[in-house]
Design a protein around this motif. Sequence first.
Motif: not given
Length: 313
Positions: A70-77, A113-121, A162-164
């Motif tokens: 995981f890095t700050p520039d990681l995208l959901p895709s 970032p949060p957007r990527t976290q949402s995809a993992l969630l 919510s992810q924790l």
Amino acid sequence: MSQEAFDISRSLRDNIERVVLGKPDIVQLLVTSLLAGEHVLLEDVPGVGKTLAAKALAQSIQGSFSRLQFTPDLLPSDITGSMLYRSDTREFEFSPGPIFANVILADEINRAPPRTQSALLEAMSEGRVSIDGTTHPLPKPFIVVATQNPFEFEGTYSLPESQLDRFLLRTSIGYPARDIEREVLRSHRMGEPVDQLQAVAPVDRILAAQAMVRNVRFDDSLADYLLDIVEATRAHDGFQVGVSTRGALSFYRGCQARAITESRDFVTPDDIKALAVPSLSHRVLPEGIFQGASRVAVETQLSDLLQQIPVPV
């Protein structure tokens, strides 16, 4: 209860302990999470074996493994995959991402970032991902072993509650004892021992063991004991928010899985006490702005709370 579930648990623990030296409790927690069908968060400083433990679990299963850095520039895709246009058919085709594996190592998960976290969630909670309005189921079994460094804050994003809540357990590995560390030095002279591990558990046997977990007996008095602990977190002066109902259910399932790792088909008070802190410490919100960053403080409060609740005889 079939002996098969006990055998698969013992085989996994013995195999992982060949490379994760001197940490039987951590190995048991990993196997417990796998049998419960839930995820685990390893929170510790770099270099103590978090990645090694995840790889050893993956190597022990005859399934697929993906490591997500995981890095700050990681995208959901980059995690879920995307739709690619094929010139030969003139159609878009789904290209699965690395999340489509049985064991996922989410390394430094708090750097995304949060957007990527949402995809993992979505993947962690639903066992599927949605791409352009189409739902794609993930393979089973599916477990995320996430790691994060609690002492590094630059370039990181705090995981949302919510992810924790999707992690069955949060724990740390810690430094090994001196004699164990000496053995680590010796065993790594010729390379990485984890690369030599052989799989001991086919996917179908893992799925069968996960189904057997739900049949582990949980006496009503012990269920009340578990709920006493959960309700105490909600009334505790040191916590703004206590454990949710979803957290209680996850705790319940984890105790059933731990019983299997102890070769039992029934839950005991020891199972509940052993999992209370790693199952609940990330599900409470402590009082105060700065205390939320202290895992040790929360775990100490939970341990003290546990001592005050009568254990059923």
